[in-house]
Design a protein around this motif. Structure first.
Motif, PDB file in Angstrom:
ATOM      1  N   ALA C 292      -3.882  16.029   8.401  1.00  5.00           N
ATOM      2  CA  ALA C 292      -2.614  16.447   8.994  1.00  5.00           C
ATOM      3  C   ALA C 292      -2.342  17.917   8.700  1.00  5.00           C
ATOM      4  O   ALA C 292      -1.846  18.656   9.548  1.00  5.00           O
ATOM      5  CB  ALA C 292      -1.483  15.578   8.465  1.00  5.00           C
ATOM      6  N   MET C 293      -2.695  18.349   7.480  1.00  8.44           N
ATOM      7  CA  MET C 293      -2.443  19.741   7.142  1.00  8.44           C
ATOM      8  C   MET C 293      -3.326  20.666   7.954  1.00  8.44           C
ATOM      9  O   MET C 293      -2.915  21.757   8.345  1.00  8.44           O
ATOM     10  CB  MET C 293      -2.692  19.963   5.639  1.00  8.44           C
ATOM     11  CG  MET C 293      -1.729  19.162   4.804  1.00  8.44           C
ATOM     12  SD  MET C 293      -1.341  19.947   3.246  1.00  8.44           S
ATOM     13  CE  MET C 293      -0.436  21.347   3.783  1.00  8.44           C
ATOM     14  N   ILE C 295      -4.133  20.231  10.970  1.00 11.74           N
ATOM     15  CA  ILE C 295      -3.479  20.367  12.267  1.00 11.74           C
ATOM     16  C   ILE C 295      -2.321  21.352  12.194  1.00 11.74           C
ATOM     17  O   ILE C 295      -2.190  22.240  13.034  1.00 11.74           O
ATOM     18  CB  ILE C 295      -3.017  18.997  12.782  1.00 11.74           C
ATOM     19  CG1 ILE C 295      -4.246  18.174  13.141  1.00 11.74           C
ATOM     20  CG2 ILE C 295      -2.092  19.140  13.964  1.00 11.74           C
ATOM     21  CD1 ILE C 295      -3.966  16.901  13.857  1.00 11.74           C
ATOM     22  N   VAL C 296      -1.504  21.193  11.180  1.00 12.23           N
ATOM     23  CA  VAL C 296      -0.362  22.101  11.064  1.00 12.23           C
ATOM     24  C   VAL C 296      -0.844  23.539  10.900  1.00 12.23           C
ATOM     25  O   VAL C 296      -0.312  24.470  11.507  1.00 12.23           O
ATOM     26  CB  VAL C 296       0.549  21.698   9.885  1.00 12.23           C
ATOM     27  CG1 VAL C 296       1.659  22.715   9.708  1.00 12.23           C
ATOM     28  CG2 VAL C 296       1.150  20.334  10.132  1.00 12.23           C
ATOM     29  N   LEU C 299      -2.068  24.914  14.144  1.00 12.66           N
ATOM     30  CA  LEU C 299      -0.941  25.270  14.999  1.00 12.66           C
ATOM     31  C   LEU C 299      -0.277  26.553  14.521  1.00 12.66           C
ATOM     32  O   LEU C 299       0.244  27.326  15.312  1.00 12.66           O
ATOM     33  CB  LEU C 299       0.095  24.139  15.012  1.00 12.66           C
ATOM     34  CG  LEU C 299      -0.338  22.859  15.696  1.00 12.66           C
ATOM     35  CD1 LEU C 299       0.667  21.762  15.417  1.00 12.66           C
ATOM     36  CD2 LEU C 299      -0.477  23.086  17.191  1.00 12.66           C
ATOM     37  N   ALA C 300      -0.300  26.738  13.196  1.00 11.95           N
ATOM     38  CA  ALA C 300       0.423  27.868  12.635  1.00 11.95           C
ATOM     39  C   ALA C 300      -0.316  29.183  12.824  1.00 11.95           C
ATOM     40  O   ALA C 300       0.312  30.233  12.984  1.00 11.95           O
ATOM     41  CB  ALA C 300       0.685  27.643  11.145  1.00 11.95           C
ATOM     42  N   GLY C 303       0.551  31.564  15.589  1.00 13.40           N
ATOM     43  CA  GLY C 303       1.889  32.080  15.329  1.00 13.40           C
ATOM     44  C   GLY C 303       1.876  33.157  14.266  1.00 13.40           C
ATOM     45  O   GLY C 303       2.558  34.175  14.370  1.00 13.40           O
ATOM     46  N   ILE C 304       1.063  32.947  13.230  1.00 16.70           N
ATOM     47  CA  ILE C 304       0.984  33.931  12.160  1.00 16.70           C
ATOM     48  C   ILE C 304       0.372  35.221  12.682  1.00 16.70           C
ATOM     49  O   ILE C 304       0.845  36.325  12.384  1.00 16.70           O
ATOM     50  CB  ILE C 304       0.148  33.393  10.983  1.00 16.70           C
ATOM     51  CG1 ILE C 304       0.838  32.154  10.392  1.00 16.70           C
ATOM     52  CG2 ILE C 304      -0.038  34.450   9.927  1.00 16.70           C
ATOM     53  CD1 ILE C 304       0.073  31.525   9.264  1.00 16.70           C
ATOM     54  N   LEU C 307       2.888  37.050  14.599  1.00 14.81           N
ATOM     55  CA  LEU C 307       3.908  37.589  13.711  1.00 14.81           C
ATOM     56  C   LEU C 307       3.436  38.904  13.109  1.00 14.81           C
ATOM     57  O   LEU C 307       4.148  39.899  13.091  1.00 14.81           O
ATOM     58  CB  LEU C 307       4.186  36.571  12.590  1.00 14.81           C
ATOM     59  CG  LEU C 307       5.432  36.812  11.755  1.00 14.81           C
ATOM     60  CD1 LEU C 307       6.654  36.639  12.600  1.00 14.81           C
ATOM     61  CD2 LEU C 307       5.464  35.880  10.569  1.00 14.81           C
TER      62      LEU C 307
END
Lengths: 504, 322, 313
Positions: C292-293, C295-296, C299-300, C303-304, C307
């Motif tokens: 699960a991590m 996947i997160v 996804l992140a 975005g990072i 940013l």
């Protein structure tokens, strides 16, 4: 082969708002018809009805005197009508070539897009405006990365690529510089010779008198006059548009020179943003300063950065103390207020009540739990002082007319008794009666010691109201006009780039 | 499209009453016995409490707009239920610390959601869905083998049992009513609530009116997580047992409840009363299906279909051609 | 515009291959490669559909449900002793079912103008429930020899999956150069502008969901051939995986940017990462959390990156 399109008695409403109640237009090949009217008069709606984007609620369209139904943008295109839209119809993520030829790409035998042909055809079109581009403008450039004037040119080229017999230019010159406008007008003259019909929607009188053969005037959704350009003059046209020769029933007689001795309200040094390249000026308390220039030269950036909404470099001092504003809240603390340019997108919460809109920046003052009763009283007081016509504070803001909605935007800031008001084209889309109220209000605020800095695309407004006007061109203040030099002719010249390197 | 002139929460309540009356015709139902009917109705409302609390956080994030949603609510419920279970161990004086832990853990997960959504610009759906997987993973780690723990008597006493002999209203319902009033206060009588509606309608205008949009986002998702944590605490207090899938069955209904209650899924408008009415409607539907002995598959289809019908009524966006 | 380079998924892919190789040195042996690829194929198929939906400006949460429906249909209707004719018959039916499921989504989204996320979330429940209705308990299956056909096919020594991927990519390259492809990017980029330019927006929006449903059906067929048996919950995890794969692959969530190649690489990368977790001999209890991590994190990362880019500018 003459073709004509006529619109007769067009009616169109958006929900409860009537945009057109009796719209008429006659367009013939070989002519340029200027469709004129104040903001909110229905000009854009008329063009949208003709190009099939909106459905008409009443009236008819006649093609060569035969009734026709333009039920979609596709239908209009099939009839040979192309439009250059005000809100560009370009896809930012796609290239110039892809955008221009969308839905009519040259194909190969395999059913794929012929990229070479696409490139060539685009180059051909781009050459029409060669020499007026700021960037290299290649067919492969992504549209999103282009400056506004080039985007506008692409939009124009896209309309031409349909090889239409009728072209509608809806405020097409709004973002263009003078060279580009000149080239466009040359093209329009060629189109006339090629038996095309052109509808020219604009509020720039100079341009209208330069290029149009006929005129048609809309006022509050009704066509109030039409005829040949050679039979009418500026004053009479304005009278048709707004029923008065000038909105300014008061004179700006008193010299405002004493303001120079008043304390400095705001001083800006070398302010830079994406579109500002180093702006410096200072404003004294009680002054009514205007910002002029063609749209898109950085005026919006200036106001937004002064309000802390966008990042900037440079120095700013407000009421004699240096500040770096990072968020509108900080600006608000310093006594600033911003009435933004696009009231629907930036100024109001459309589905919420008038009360909530008026109090949005100020809820923190009403304690916990919120003293709604007091909030209502304060809101009513402000509404009364602005002559706000509403059914009640609990009604949604969407129930108000344009002018009253703008009053809510103004009212929410006046409640906080700001010391410096920033306004971005505040009377855009506002009816004449409310405009007059606005002007009276602004001058009254100044005489009470408040300072006002506002941008307007309306030269008359700037000349009629302001003590001085800073004209921005291409990201810099090129000219400062005040007193005797503050005339419409000087403003126009300065907007197009002439400078007097005025005092800062 | 017809305009509904009755406010959505009231419409939802009327729907609930109609459904309940209709259910009287089913076998094993109350028939014409008023007393039994009343007791069944009370039971339904009591069951709705948990969904209602879990729907509270969902209401907040949906009002905040920008396609706000919290898909991690189900897994947070499971996590905090297990944490409470393990911490309390049957001791009354551990109840308050367990509650606090539930709230803090929920808030923390919510904060992570908010951070991903605000700073990394991950869509709320995807962010909270991903986080739900992480939280479930954490639950498995805590839960491996069996957890040992017990619910404290005071929890069951307050939540599952009636308040007193004379007032036959279960404690849970009273808690819910107080909770409902607090939520109303939050939404309608605080600057936070006003700002929440504002950012739900128009973030640009809100920022230009001084609202700290970033802060509001983080606070909203943290609060949603905190409320889900509270929900988990209540659920375990009611049932006294924990399961891996304890919270999951509440997730979809929590979203449907908010939609039934008339809160626009696009944000900027709504109320918690609506979600409360919606929770009752959904609990009714579920319990009706159980009474009719419908399998889980039918329950899922009915729920999916219900939401679909609701958004077709409430959720249509602007047409391309006006 | 942030032109997210397809470079990133490529680098990620190479990295995951490297790590995988380290933990499983025989990774490129015919047997192991085939075994891996046939496990990855269902997700890859699903991702292709999801990539196209995202390009067109939408999203499809119901794909997992469609996978489950197809699996349960095949497991119950064909059964362990079904004939090959019956199998192909129901394969065709499954493809139709997938397209129909997509058309239902498309109807609500394109014609009734509902929001894609909440609509496909609702239908995901509907479809998952339907799958459970068809097959309440795990069981049934498909004939063993058909399953074996899928599992052991290595035409010319390469796994069957390679050919499928190659065909998909070629089809995509063709489609993206047609007018339909341009329309897809236009609608995903800015639907209102596309509408004003007389692009048939509604029909494009309908079509992307039909494609997604169809690809989900293909994925369902593949996973049924892989497992050989029926399980109504089989599609559950796949939805989030497909979205993650598309995000890794560089398609913008808002639409109009990206392609199919990147997401395919993303799907392989994600599958390899999950492989790595299995091989790293992490405690079974920690496996779910670790996956699960991943996947997160996946996804992140885009975005990072954005940013950091924004801070720099």
């Amino acid at each position: 082969m003459t073709k004509s399109l006529s619109a007769r008695n067009i009616v169109k409403h958006y929900g409860g708002v009537i945009a057109l109640s009796d719209g008429n237009l006659d367009v013939r090949t070989g002519e340029v018809v200027a469709l004129i009217g104040a903001n909110g008069s229905g000009k854009s709606t008329m063009s949208k009805v003709i190009n099939g984007v909106v459905v008409l609620d009443g009236g008819q369209l006649l093609l060569d005197d035969k009734p026709v139904n333009l039920s979609s943008p596709q239908a209009a295109k099939n009839m040979g009508i192309a439009t250059v839209f005000q809100e560009l119809s370009l896809i930012p993520q796609m290239t110039v070539a892809e955008n221009i030829w969308l839905t009519r790409e040259p194909m190969t035998a395999f059913g794929t897009v012929n990229r070479n042909a696409l490139q060539e055809k685009t180059e051909q079109l781009l050459s029409l405006f060669r020499g007026t581009y700021k960037t290299e403008l290649r067919p492969d450039d992504t549209v999103g990365s282009l400056p506004p004037d080039e985007k506008q040119l692409i939009e124009i080229l896209k309309a031409i690529s349909f090889n239409p017999w009728m072209i509608i230019l809806d405020e097409a010159t709004a973002s263009l510089d003078s060279r580009q406008v000149q080239r466009l007008f040359e093209l329009i003259k060629e189109w006339k010779k090629a038996e095309k019909a052109i509808v020219f929607i604009s509020h720039r009188m100079e341009e209208i008198f330069r290029i149009a053969d006929k005129y048609s005037v809309l006022r509050n959704g009704k066509t109030v006059g039409a005829g040949d350009m050679k039979d009418i003059n500026n004053k009479e046209l304005v009278k048709l548009m707004i029923e008065k020769e000038s909105v300014f029933s008061f004179s700006r007689a008193d010299s405002k020179n004493e303001n120079k001795d008043k304390p400095v309200c705001m001083e800006v040094r070398n302010l830079q943003t994406d579109s500002l390249h180093g702006v410096s000026f200072c404003i004294h308390e009680g002054e009514l300063v205007g910002i002029g220039g063609l749209r898109g030269q950085g005026q919006r950036d200036l106001l937004l950065s002064l309000f802390g909404d966008i990042p900037y470099t440079g120095e700013m001092s407000i009421f004699e103390s240096n500040r770096k504003l990072r968020h509108p809240r900080e600006a608000m603390k310093q006594g600033l207020a911003l009435i933004p340019g696009d009231r629907a997108r930036e100024g109001l919460l459309y589905i919420r009540s008038i009360l909530e809109n008026l109090q949005l920046p100020s809820w923190a003052q009403y304690g916990f739990p919120l003293r709604i009763g007091k909030a209502r009283k304060d809101a009513e007081a402000v509404g009364a002082s602005l002559n706000l016509k509403m059914a009640g504070l609990a009604e949604p803001v969407s129930s108000l007319s344009g002018g009253n909605a703008q009053k809510v935007v103004l009212g929410k800031w006046l409640m906080r008794k700001p010391r410096l008001l920033l306004l971005d084209d505040p009377t855009k889309g506002v009816d004449v009666g409310t405009k007059a109220e606005f002007y009276a209000l602004l001058t009254r605020l100044c005489s009470e010691g408040k300072t006002i800095l506002f941008y307007s695309s309306d030269d008359e407004e700037l000349v009629g109201l302001c003590d001085r006007v800073l004209v921005i061109h291409d990201g810099l203040i090129r000219t400062e006009l005040s007193g005797a030099s503050l005339t419409k002719e000087n403003l126009i010249a300065a907007s197009l780039g002439a400078s007097n390197e005025g005092a800062v | 499209m017809k305009r509904f002139t009755i406010s959505p929460p009231v419409a939802a309540l009327i729907l609930a009453v109609i459904l309940f009356l209709l259910s009287g015709f089913l076998p094993n139902s109350y028939g014409s016995d008023v007393k039994v009917a009343l007791s069944q109705a009370t039971n339904i409302v009591r069951l709705s409490v948990f969904l209602g609390v879990i729907a509270a956080g969902q209401t907040l994030v949906i009002i905040s707009g920008f396609e706000g949603i919290d898909l991690s609510a189900g897994s947070i419920v499971t996590l905090t239920a297990i944490l409470s279970y393990v911490l309390v161990k049957g001791e009354n004086n551990m109840v308050l610390p367990a509650l606090l832990v539930s709230l803090v853990v929920g808030a923390f997960i919510g904060l992570l959601n908010g951070a991903g959504i605000t700073f990394l610009k991950i869509s709320p759906f995807v962010m909270t869905l991903g986080m739900s997987g992480v939280v479930t993973g954490a639950v498995i780690i805590i839960n491996h083998g069996n957890v040992s723990g017990k619910v404290a008597p005071i929890m069951t006493r307050l939540i599952a049992r009636p308040i007193s002999q004379s007032i036959p209203i279960p404690g849970a319902i009273v808690i819910w009513l107080i909770f409902g009033v607090l939520m109303w206060l939050l939404l309608e009588r605080t600057a936070f609530g006003k700002n929440l509606f504002a950012i739900g309608v128009n973030r640009v205008a809100s920022k230009l009116s001084g609202v700290n949009v970033t802060g509001m986002n983080l606070a909203t998702y943290s609060l949603a997580g905190l409320l889900a944590g509270f929900g988990g605490f209540l659920v375990v207090g009611n049932t006294g047992v924990v399961l891996i899938q304890l919270g999951q069955p509440f997730l979809f209904p929590s979203i449907a409840a908010v939609a039934v209650g008339g809160t626009l899924l696009s944000g900027g408008k709504g109320s918690y009363w609506g979600s409360m009415a919606g929770a009752i409607v959904l609990t009714l539907i579920t319990s009706l299906l159980t009474t009719m002995q419908m399998p889980d598959s039918v329950r899922r289809m009915v729920l999916g279909g219900t939401l679909l019908i609701l958004i077709s009524i409430y959720g249509r966006q602007q047409a391309l051609r006006q | 515009m942030v032109r997210y380079p397809a470079f990133f998924p490529l680098i990620l892919l190479v990295l995951s291959i490297a790590i995988n190789l380290f933990l499983q040195p025989n990774m490129f042996d015919r047997e192991t490669l085939n075994s891996n690829m046939r496990v990855f194929l269902p997700l890859i198929l699903l991702t292709v559909g999801q990539a196209i939906v995202l390009l067109g400006g939408g999203i499809d949460i119901s794909v997992g449900g469609v996978v489950s429906i197809v699996n349960t249909i095949l497991a119950t209707r064909v059964g362990l002793d079904g004939s090959p004719e019956r199998m192909w018959q129901f394969v065709m039916i499954s493809l139709l079912v997938g397209a129909l499921a997509g058309a239902i989504n498309g109807f609500f989204i394109a014609y009734l103008r509902l929001q894609p996320i909440i609509t496909t979330y609702a239908t995901s429940f509907l479809y998952a429930g339907l799958a459970l209705f068809i097959l309440p308990n795990p069981g049934g299956g498909i004939p063993a020899d058909i399953a074996n056909l899928y599992r052991t096919s290595t035409p010319l020594g390469l796994p069957l999956a390679f050919y499928v991927i190659a065909i998909l990519l070629m089809v995509w390259i063709y489609i993206s150069s047609t007018r339909y492809g341009k329309y897809l990017f236009a609608v995903g980029g800015k639907a209102t502008a596309a509408y004003e330019t007389a692009v048939p927006v509604t029909w494009i929006q309908l079509s992307i969901y039909i494609i997604s449903g169809f690809m989900a059906a293909l994925a369902g067929i593949a996973i049924t051939m892989l497992s050989g048996s029926g399980n109504a919950e089989i599609g559950g995890q796949m939805t989030l995986n497909s979205i993650t794969a598309v995000v890794i692959g560089g398609n913008a969530f808002s639409g109009g940017i990206g392609g199919v190649t990147g997401p395919v690489m993303g799907a392989v990368t994600l599958s390899l990462l999950q492989n790595i977790i299995s091989f790293a001999h992490i405690n079974t209890w920690w496996e779910t959390l670790a996956k699960a991590m991943i996947i997160v994190l996946a996804l992140a990362v885009p975005g990072i990156i954005n940013l950091v880019r924004r801070r720099r500018a």
